[in-house]
Design an enzyme around this catalytic site. Structure first.
Site, mmCIF file in Angstrom:
data_model
loop_
_atom_site.group_PDB
_atom_site.id
_atom_site.type_symbol
_atom_site.label_atom_id
_atom_site.label_comp_id
_atom_site.label_asym_id
_atom_site.label_seq_id
_atom_site.Cartn_x
_atom_site.Cartn_y
_atom_site.Cartn_z
ATOM 1 N N TYR A 56 -23.897 11.736 50.673
ATOM 2 C CA TYR A 56 -22.578 12.347 50.489
ATOM 3 C C TYR A 56 -22.751 13.591 49.614
ATOM 4 O O TYR A 56 -23.065 13.486 48.419
ATOM 5 C CB TYR A 56 -21.613 11.392 49.796
ATOM 6 N N LEU A 206 -7.283 3.560 56.242
ATOM 7 C CA LEU A 206 -6.188 4.476 56.568
ATOM 8 C C LEU A 206 -6.619 5.460 57.660
ATOM 9 O O LEU A 206 -5.968 6.488 57.870
ATOM 10 C CB LEU A 206 -5.725 5.238 55.323
ATOM 11 N N ARG A 208 -9.018 7.606 57.853
ATOM 12 C CA ARG A 208 -9.279 8.953 57.307
ATOM 13 C C ARG A 208 -7.984 9.728 57.068
ATOM 14 O O ARG A 208 -7.916 10.937 57.246
ATOM 15 C CB ARG A 208 -10.218 9.721 58.231
ATOM 16 N N GLY A 213 0.567 7.986 56.334
ATOM 17 C CA GLY A 213 1.950 8.396 56.148
ATOM 18 C C GLY A 213 2.063 9.775 55.522
ATOM 19 O O GLY A 213 3.167 10.313 55.377
#
Length: 331
Positions: A56, A206, A208, A213
């Site tokens: 990462y 979620l 990504r 929402g």
């Protein structure tokens, strides 16, 4: 925060974990100060499971976490690290290397970047097609004996590979994508893990951000790997956001946010499943933590299933080129 045993042989961890990938540029620019503050806030809230990968940001994420952990009680933090993915100086992906000598090399650099003397859960990021998983797990097992690693995990592999790995050394958990719109593990992989007593750390709960929402169409920026994700592409994203609208109606009825319902749904699938939330900011972390107070009844779960039926998502969870190399996708 409540604690749960990660699989039958793993460590005790918080019932929600913090995934730190997004703090190192994978979703576009991030703020270093806010990232560290978010890690500190997660620890203060009782989160003990911190997840990262040595690739990462080409080591950036581990160094960031190492900085955040200075002055913290090392014994109350469970560090989960993935290794094996290869990248070049331009950030491109170049396959995987899970040879035993590579495992030892990757770990040495990880310990240095994190500033610790051991890793709690160490796992290959993907199956290296050129190296039997038994050899990779055997190499990590040697590191367990030497005290550099506490537990061995797996990531994005299928049932056959899971069984082969577990025959070499106890496996604490499988890290794999699992969400309302990514439910492929339910067919075979999840039952296999439960038979073997292997826990699940679920990432992408979620999707990504797609079912958080908060996602808005055309929000992908340069440097954001979602730009290549099929579910965010024109023709798919509108259909997927329609599912979010349906989920929002459920969330409103429960007095919760869409993200909280989505996270609570994953947690409700079993005590052996620990959701990882990829919050990069303290406000998003606070929202995710509040999902722990959302109790979903059987009736709620049925309503959610009707709002977001299995296989309703448009587009695959990864580009085809990546799926072709994912052991978990082989049927």
């Amino acid at each position: 925060m409540d604690q749960v045993l990660l699989g039958k042989t793993g460590p005790m961890v918080s019932t929600i974990g913090l995934g730190c990938m997004g703090m190192s540029g994978m979703y576009g620019p991030s703020d270093r100060t806010e990232s560290i503050a978010t890690i500190h806030a997660s620890l203060d809230a009782g989160i003990t499971l911190i997840d990262t990968g040595d690739f990462y940001g080409m080591g950036h994420n581990e160094m960031l976490i190492g900085e955040a952990l200075k002055g913290q009680d090392r014994d109350r933090v469970v560090l989960s690290v993935k290794f094996g993915a290869l990248r070049d100086a331009a950030g491109n992906w170049a396959g995987y290397d899970c040879r035993p000598k590579a495992v030892r090399n990757f770990l040495a650099y990880t310990l240095q970047r994190l500033g610790v003397d051991h890793i709690d859960v160490y796992r290959p990021a993907r199956l290296d097609p050129d190296v039997p998983v038994e050899e990779t797990v055997g190499a990590i097992a040697d590191l367990v004996k030497a005290g550099y690693v506490r537990h061995i995990g797996l990531s994005e592999v299928g049932s056959e590979t899971i069984r082969k790995a577990a025959a070499v050394h106890p496996i604490s958990d499988l890290q794999i994508e699992y969400s309302l719109i990514s439910r492929g593990i339910e067919d075979d992989i999840l039952p296999t893990c439960r038979t073997l007593g292997i826990g699940i750390t679920a990432y992408g709960v979620l999707s990504r951000g797609l079912i958080s929402g908060h996602w808005q169409k055309d929000a992908v920026r340069n440097g954001d790997f979602r730009a290549a994700s099929p579910r965010f592409q024109e023709g798919n994203v509108d259909r997927n956001l329609a599912l979010v609208d349906a989920l929002k109606r459920v969330a409103d009825a429960k007095g919760a946010s869409v993200a909280q319902i989505a996270i609570a749904w994953v947690a409700a699938q079993g005590k052996d499943i620990v959701p990882l939330v990829g919050a990069r900011r303290r406000d998003r972390l606070a929202e995710a933590l509040a999902s722990q107070a959302v109790h979903l009844t059987p009736e709620d779960l049925a309503v959610i299933e009707r709002a977001v039926p299995r296989d309703a998502a448009a587009g695959a969870r990864y580009p085809e080129a990546q799926l072709a190399h994912m052991d978990s996708e082989r049927h």
